[in-house]
Motif scaffolding. Structure first.
Motif, PDB file in Angstrom:
ATOM      1  N   SER C 155       0.319   0.025  22.666  1.00  0.00           N
ATOM      2  CA  SER C 155      -0.009   0.623  21.073  1.00  0.00           C
ATOM      3  C   SER C 155       0.510   0.103  19.380  1.00  0.00           C
ATOM      4  O   SER C 155       2.240  -0.263  19.585  1.00  0.00           O
ATOM      5  CB  SER C 155      -0.302   2.274  20.601  1.00  0.00           C
ATOM      6  N   PHE C 156      -0.143   0.130  18.822  1.00  0.00           N
ATOM      7  CA  PHE C 156       0.791  -0.499  17.838  1.00  0.00           C
ATOM      8  C   PHE C 156       0.407   0.576  16.726  1.00  0.00           C
ATOM      9  O   PHE C 156      -1.488   1.043  16.104  1.00  0.00           O
ATOM     10  CB  PHE C 156       0.230  -1.916  17.023  1.00  0.00           C
ATOM     11  N   ARG C 157       1.164   0.845  15.758  1.00  0.00           N
ATOM     12  CA  ARG C 157       0.418   2.128  14.480  1.00  0.00           C
ATOM     13  C   ARG C 157       1.376   1.523  13.549  1.00  0.00           C
ATOM     14  O   ARG C 157       2.819   1.291  12.755  1.00  0.00           O
ATOM     15  CB  ARG C 157       1.570   3.132  14.556  1.00  0.00           C
ATOM     16  N   GLY C 158       0.761   0.643  12.203  1.00  0.00           N
ATOM     17  CA  GLY C 158       1.532   0.498  11.359  1.00  0.00           C
ATOM     18  C   GLY C 158       0.629   1.243   9.982  1.00  0.00           C
ATOM     19  O   GLY C 158      -0.228   1.297   9.832  1.00  0.00           O
ATOM     20  N   ILE C 159       1.413   0.092   8.625  1.00  0.00           N
ATOM     21  CA  ILE C 159       1.091   0.947   6.816  1.00  0.00           C
ATOM     22  C   ILE C 159       2.120  -0.426   5.796  1.00  0.00           C
ATOM     23  O   ILE C 159       3.660  -0.318   6.270  1.00  0.00           O
ATOM     24  CB  ILE C 159       1.052   2.494   7.680  1.00  0.00           C
ATOM     25  N   HIS C 160       0.872  -0.372   4.876  1.00  0.00           N
ATOM     26  CA  HIS C 160       1.942  -0.748   4.265  1.00  0.00           C
ATOM     27  C   HIS C 160       1.608   0.101   2.817  1.00  0.00           C
ATOM     28  O   HIS C 160       0.290   0.125   2.464  1.00  0.00           O
ATOM     29  CB  HIS C 160       1.005  -2.338   4.293  1.00  0.00           C
ATOM     30  N   ALA C 161       2.058   1.188   2.467  1.00  0.00           N
ATOM     31  CA  ALA C 161       1.716   2.308   1.676  1.00  0.00           C
ATOM     32  C   ALA C 161       2.988   1.633   0.167  1.00  0.00           C
ATOM     33  O   ALA C 161       4.167   1.716   0.760  1.00  0.00           O
ATOM     34  CB  ALA C 161       1.705   3.387   1.972  1.00  0.00           C
ATOM     35  N   GLU C 162       2.424   2.133  -0.929  1.00  0.00           N
ATOM     36  CA  GLU C 162       3.443   1.676  -2.160  1.00  0.00           C
ATOM     37  C   GLU C 162       2.591   2.243  -3.103  1.00  0.00           C
ATOM     38  O   GLU C 162       1.297   3.775  -2.888  1.00  0.00           O
ATOM     39  CB  GLU C 162       3.439   0.748  -2.772  1.00  0.00           C
ATOM     40  N   ASP C 163       2.922   2.633  -3.981  1.00  0.00           N
ATOM     41  CA  ASP C 163       2.710   3.977  -5.006  1.00  0.00           C
ATOM     42  C   ASP C 163       2.373   3.479  -6.381  1.00  0.00           C
ATOM     43  O   ASP C 163       2.535   4.306  -6.988  1.00  0.00           O
ATOM     44  CB  ASP C 163       3.749   4.711  -5.638  1.00  0.00           C
ATOM     45  N   TYR C 164       2.189   2.020  -6.444  1.00  0.00           N
ATOM     46  CA  TYR C 164       1.802   1.361  -8.258  1.00  0.00           C
ATOM     47  C   TYR C 164       0.923   2.103  -9.389  1.00  0.00           C
ATOM     48  O   TYR C 164       0.380   1.882  -9.964  1.00  0.00           O
ATOM     49  CB  TYR C 164       2.504  -0.100  -8.472  1.00  0.00           C
ATOM     50  N   MET C 165      -0.117   2.430  -7.984  1.00  0.00           N
ATOM     51  CA  MET C 165      -1.786   2.553  -8.432  1.00  0.00           C
ATOM     52  C   MET C 165      -1.831   4.596  -8.068  1.00  0.00           C
ATOM     53  O   MET C 165      -2.590   4.921  -8.899  1.00  0.00           O
ATOM     54  CB  MET C 165      -3.006   2.221  -8.310  1.00  0.00           C
ATOM     55  N   THR C 166      -0.729   5.494  -8.127  1.00  0.00           N
ATOM     56  CA  THR C 166      -0.526   6.974  -8.188  1.00  0.00           C
ATOM     57  C   THR C 166      -0.594   7.167  -8.987  1.00  0.00           C
ATOM     58  O   THR C 166      -1.423   8.300  -9.388  1.00  0.00           O
ATOM     59  CB  THR C 166       0.779   6.880  -7.874  1.00  0.00           C
TER      60      THR C 166
END
Lengths: 375, 375, 375, 375
Positions: C155-166
């Motif tokens: 399995s693969f569990r991936g994310i790309h999260a940033e907060d520049y539009m929060t």
């Protein structure tokens, strides 16, 4: 099953902790003796009675001498401020009763030695509550070192820092009273010293530094009157171990933000071990000789492969807490009382720890290196 | 735009690093002078010529004196082993050319002082490459301390540990040669000392401990003949700062598993700052007075709010690397040469750092506390 | 040495980043072609001229067509908003010039395919800037997986999260304009998709979910007028890879506090690999079969044993930064242009990545599983 | 003090854990009822008798019906495999006795609903052992969210991964038997679902994916015969909460290296909360609006400011363990039985959790989004 009558003197943080451990141990471990909460002594009848109810003791007293003398009390468990340890312990020893005492054993090494000598002369078993030695991850660190998994020990870097005295308006407590001996070097420093000795070995010589950061404090809660602080808020030492390893030891109770930074790093000729009690269920291990590009510290999580973990919970990652460590301590004590392996650290070892504490303070005052044997 | 003719002496790890930084700086920063890679000197014509091609220098020489004398060379940049620093630097100073020199400045404080004195007498600008002072997170630590955000500084706990000499069969290099002065206390210790001074201030007194862990090593790669090691593999000191703060400083190049443990913790009366270069884009900050139940260390990630980050990348979390820090250093140097704020650390500051290094060694040999001013 | 004339279209975040990389690469790597900054194009003559000065380009233009046609321009480097990629790239391809384009390649898969088809028909080399694939630790993850060091991928569990539009008051930018295609699923999602494909392989089918969290935003900085946001602020998908592995992929630009959480975990039948770009110089590796009581994730720090690290700095732990990764990308591109191994990801691969992006959006709209081949 | 007669059915991992908690609770907490270990039932007289001795129960039986009927048993505590929960619970409910049952409540939602309905009709109190909801740091996460400290909830990302079934030669256990319902989605997935509901709220709809990674396993320890595995080793879902937040939920028992990765991240419009049970005494909190250059996640360590910590140990950083959490659970149950706040999660809530489990499996089989209300 045979009972072990517990007589607890003191019902503060550590009194409660001992009580929890005695209650919990029989459910966790298969023990040859069953602790029976016979009597609790404290500063007054009232305080003792209330604590006895809360902690499940059958009887209570305002006079610890009655507790020592009580025929149902098989073990005298001392969790009072350390200025009281000696008198109670010596009475128990005289009564031929084993003693379980909180750390630091005494305000100074001389008194600790008297206690150790008395116990040995009387052939009475003793135990001192240096809890963290019973953390399975500290035991694992010792095992790794003893096995030679990191080669010969080269150095030790240890600290015990917390922040409960950071606030300059925090008032005097018995821990700050110079009659109790030293300050943080005794209260927290003794823990990291106990680990240094447990994992690496005896300390031969050292040079110490102590510092009173907050020079005076309110005499009590809500009081505006201030009293000069004579004990140390911070202590440090450079040390040389008997086996040739060198290192540093630090202690602080004014380390803002640190809640339980009892941390150490043992470097060997072939690897390194790191433990930090803010994450007390982890140990980081590096060994040389790993394949190129795959070298790194391994993070070992506490689990059933470590000593005594399995009895608490059979699944790794499910973490032990502070009270569980105290329960492991109580187990070792009960096994020792039932004829098993002698408990460590006993009064003799606590005396050796206290010598290092005293040596740091003496060295700091005299601003010189000294051999621990000078103390 | 006006050019700044660079003359680089040495083309090893640091020579390459300086070269990268001079190449990169004009693309990153808006600079008043454009570095021009004029000449590279090394131990022989051949070595220098090859390095000049690889690093983009216009000309090369096997004789650093020609480089110093060359009219196109405006800045003499020294990245040789430290035994050679003085002679080259003094020649450059005599020629009235500013000097950019790698650390440690000299094998000992006396020579470092000669260099600082000569530069000041000649009115020549100097710069020493204590890279990590230019890490934005170290600058942030200093700013937090200087602002009083953590109150009065109480203590400093710093270490620079790596493991490149852990292997007992690792052969001699110039770093191990006692002619170069000291061992790890100079090579890595000087970094953590530079940070201690930068963030907390001057060190008044100390007691030191040094240790040669691997007593002898092969004379060279592949050689079976061994040579006795006379310099330190490990060093430690307890220190007292002029402002009254206390602390400890450690250095090791036999710390198995540590690759860049240049880490420090500054404790103040109202908070704590922690930086570790194995995660050089992070700073942990604790301040007292947080709401109950919401107290904790805050992990600040490097981003455009920190000095000079924005010029590299406008987005937080996108991390700077080691070479970027060196580029920041080169920027500060160019600004200083163009008439901006004087570069720090200069030779004078490097001499002060070296005094602490020497004081640790002297203290260790004499086994006593000493004032840094004694050196 | 032979020159490679660079024509850069666009001078924002990525334009600067490409420029830094082209400047830095020859100093770091031994390259068969030397980048020469020939021309920079931007939205106007003025903007272009200013950027050209800042970034060291010889000439500038307000008309990218002139740049494409310029005989000194050997490589067309596109860092504009993605709605412009196709027209410029097709013109470059028609001119027979290789193209280096930022990601995502196009607003949708259909356009990306046109671009890939055109390049292949013309035999023109292409490169797309999925930077993080060039992080040595991502390459290491792929190598570990490809070697079978963690067995078969489960399995693969991936994310790309940033907060520049929060911040809900953050105004519209071209990234939010629906003409550019999708929102975060394209901007950040494409990165984690590129890694999933790079490390595990092609994705066969998926079910997606997208969400516009902030429903309307100011039309521009300082404007009170608001415009409805039609693109996604968050996206997720459950995926099935062609090799049978399953997993999840997430993207968010409203993940408060996350600055560069481009993180993934690949679980195999015999181990696990974890990478997180907030600590982009680290990789955590677990393998089964470790001795009992010594099992743990190993933390591997970037060092010379990993691809291309040594050229930046020869010492482990000394960390690469974001710009260094881009420099590695530029090296691979120059090697490819000089006849070395083809650059990956090229337009074809970028099209495949874009198909997954489109498939997530389509699946989310139709609320059903779909095969990526349907797009 | 009034006694609470405990009748424990089952003496495995969870039976022991409940027993520890009942033993420990009165020493830790001030309780209105004192647990009295009256009777233990297990699969045979022998097994039960042995367990009763080990766990301190007064009597034992091989027939749980006798336990339910026993007048000294006030609370029926069920820790058997989940296929047996219903029959025992319904008998206890019929006898008017409160029931404390381990999770997951039943093999499927239909049976769980029958149990909840029966309990409500009979007015019998119920409790289900979703331990981690009682972790003070999970309670803190809920409190932070409920207070609006991170604004409106935007998304949830949760996982519960362990590795106890990674080894393909690990044999069948009752957890793998399809008669017990589902695989990891029930065993571990129910934990992360319980947290999602506790912290964020009810899940409205979802799309699920399940996977049997190891297709067949030995029928038992040491057996070479293999049996096909029909339950899931991995499960995932994309979810939409009733309050509009979206998210993902994952579960795996083949996640090599993960021992207790019960981790979640709640993102709000103004902040983020992160908890991971491999470090169960920590919570990371980010809030927007921090000063520029001082923004970061704050690491909150468990301490007396969090619910129920103080009763275990008065000092922060001194960590709770898994068994302590179970003790907090038992406290809440005893308080509820004595007339205090109703215990949560009860059978009704456990049914709602089970519906989500069933919905994931049904969605995975039908490969479509579905409303949880369809189950």
């Amino acid at each position: 099953m045979k009972k072990l009558g517990i007589g607890l003197v003191g019902s503060g943080f550590m009194g409660r902790s001992h009580s929890h451990a005695f209650h919990a141990a029989p459910g966790i471990f298969d023990l040859p003796l069953t602790p029976s909460m016979e009597m609790l002594a404290d500063v007054s009848e009232e305080v003792a009675a209330k604590a006895a109810r809360a902690l499940g003791f059958a009887r209570s007293t305002g006079d610890w001498r009655k507790l020592v003398a009580d025929p149902a009390v098989d073990l005298v468990d001392i969790t009072t401020p350390n200025t009281l340890h000696k008198e109670i312990a010596l009475a128990a020893i005289e009564a031929g009763k084993p003693v379980y005492c909180e750390k630091p054993l005494a305000p100074n090494a001389a008194e600790a030695r008297q206690m150790a000598d008395a116990a040995e002369r009387a052939g009475v078993k003793t135990a001192v509550g240096f809890n963290y030695l019973k953390n399975p991850m500290v035991a694992l660190a010792r095992e790794i070192v003893a096995n030679g998994e990191i080669g010969e020990v080269v150095s030790f870097r240890g600290i015990h820092a917390e922040d409960y005295m950071t606030d300059a308006s925090a008032p005097f407590t018995w821990r700050l009273d110079e009659k109790g001996g030293h300050g943080v070097v005794a209260d927290l420093g003794s823990h990291i010293i106990s680990i240094a000795r447990f994992v690496v070995g005896p300390i031969a010589s050292l040079v110490g530094q102590i510092e009173t950061v907050v020079k005076e404090r309110p005499v009590g809660p809500g009081e505006s009157r201030r009293r000069k602080v004579l004990v140390d808020d911070e202590a440090r030492a450079l040390v040389k171990f008997e086996n040739g390893a060198t290192g540093s030891i630090e202690a602080s109770w004014v380390a803002a933000g640190r809640k339980m930074q009892l941390a150490f790093e043992v470097t060997g000729s072939k690897g390194t071990v790191v433990v930090d009690h803010e994450r007390m269920n982890e140990l980081d291990l590096y060994v040389t000789g790993q394949p190129a590009g795959r070298e790194g510290f391994k993070k070992i999580l506490a689990g059933p492969a470590q000593a005594h973990f399995r009895e608490f919970v059979p699944a790794p990652g499910h973490q032990l807490g502070f009270n569980d460590i105290k329960t492991i301590e109580v187990r070792a004590l009960i096994m020792a009382l039932a004829g098993g392996a002698p408990f460590q650290p006993d009064f003799r070892e606590a005396y050796e720890i206290q010598r290092v504490v005293d040596a740091i303070v003496l060295s700091a005052h005299e601003k010189r290196w000294l051999d621990v044997s000078e103390v």
